[in-house]
Design an enzyme around this catalytic site. Structure first.
Site, PDB file in Angstrom:
ATOM      1  CB  SER A 101      -0.730  -0.232   1.299  1.00 44.26           C
ATOM      2  OG  SER A 101      -0.287  -0.400   2.589  1.00 44.26           O
ATOM      3  CB  SER A 102       4.204   1.831   1.181  1.00 38.75           C
ATOM      4  OG  SER A 102       4.811   1.216   0.987  1.00 38.75           O
ATOM      5  CB  CYS A 103       1.770   2.859  -4.056  1.00 36.99           C
ATOM      6  SG  CYS A 103       0.943   3.942  -3.855  1.00 36.99           S
ATOM      7  N   GLY A 104       3.589   5.214  -2.893  1.00 39.94           N
ATOM      8  CA  GLY A 104       4.742   6.885  -2.808  1.00 39.94           C
ATOM      9  C   GLY A 104       3.426   7.446  -3.914  1.00 39.94           C
TER      10      GLY A 104
END
Length: 268
Positions: A101-104
């Site tokens: 979920s930490s796709c940037g």
């Protein structure tokens, strides 16, 4: 199962029920695209709802067959056969589904990306605050598995008269929403654009995204929304309600669809 329950004074061995949780692998044309933890039951609804909210399918006729794979004795692999004319970007889909979920991406970029697939809702439906206040109790009464286990989320669709259309339970809020949307899709009663979606727990960006894909104009949750859910609802034309319980509610986006007996202006 037997558990040990302590009441502050005495520990007793008592029978109890816990929610079942199993992985479900969703395949399209035999190719794995997603693994989700879910409560077994209504698996075709879940799979089809997921594909719809991911933008893979759009019409009922896109789905030819939904079947459990014979090579899996536990029934935890489901294959969805779709119309060969439906283009599926498997590389994009699997990368999106299995990515962290930490796709940037920032929230605004994420919202813009969703709007490339699903336009904002256009709906002139109006419901009364009095009717909305009755929906959480109706949903709770219909949660048969929760009544036994206390460990499930629910999503429910109600019509504009406050009558329950369909309800699904699952260990995951998002799964419950996918199951509800998928059920209406498979029934041919889609889109549910004259309905109200009520969810247990909080409303997140993902839930608002799924509601937008289904063209649901009003989303209500018994708990709080996230900031991104509010921003998304405002830009997507969705009415978003939070803390809908005990005859109270907060309206975070597009309150014009709710009819109040009286409205007072906020004091500075």
């Amino acid at each position: 199962m037997l558990i040990l329950r302590w009441d502050g004074e005495v520990a007793r061995e008592l029978p109890d029920e816990v929610v079942e949780e199993e992985p479900l692998e969703i395949r399209v044309q035999g190719r794995p695209i997603s693994v989700t933890m879910r409560t077994p039951g209504h698996d075709p609804d879940l799979a089809v709802g997921f594909l719809l909210t991911e933008g893979i399918i759009r019409r009922r006729q896109d789905v030819l067959l939904v079947r459990h794979c014979d090579d899996n004795q536990d029934g935890n692999i489901l294959d969805v056969l779709i119309d060969p004319d439906v283009a599926v970007d498997f590389q994009r889909l699997t990368r999106h589904v299995f990515a962290s979920s930490s796709c940037g991406l920032c929230g605004k970029a994420t919202i813009d990306s969703v709007h490339c697939q699903f336009a904002p809702v256009q709906s002139d439906i109006v419901v009364s605050a009095e009717l909305l206040a009755t929906l959480p109790d109706k949903m709770r009464l219909a949660q048969t598995t929760f009544n036994r286990t206390g460990g499930l989320h629910a999503a429910a669709l109600f019509d504009l008269s406050g009558d329950l259309i369909t309800l699904r339970e699952d260990v995951g809020r998002h799964n419950a929403v996918d199951k509800v949307i998928g059920q209406r899709f498979l029934k041919g009663a889609f889109p549910p654009d004259q309905a109200i979606l009520v969810v247990s727990g909080r409303s997140s960006f993902e839930i608002m995204q799924k509601a937008l894909a289904a063209r649901i104009p009003i989303v209500a949750a018994v708990s709080a929304p996230s900031s991104l859910a509010v921003e998304f609802a405002r830009e997507s034309g969705q009415t978003l309600i939070g803390f809908l319980r005990e005859r109270r509610m907060n309206v975070y986006a597009h309150p014009h669809r709710i009819e109040f007996a009286s409205v007072s202006e906020a004091k500075p």
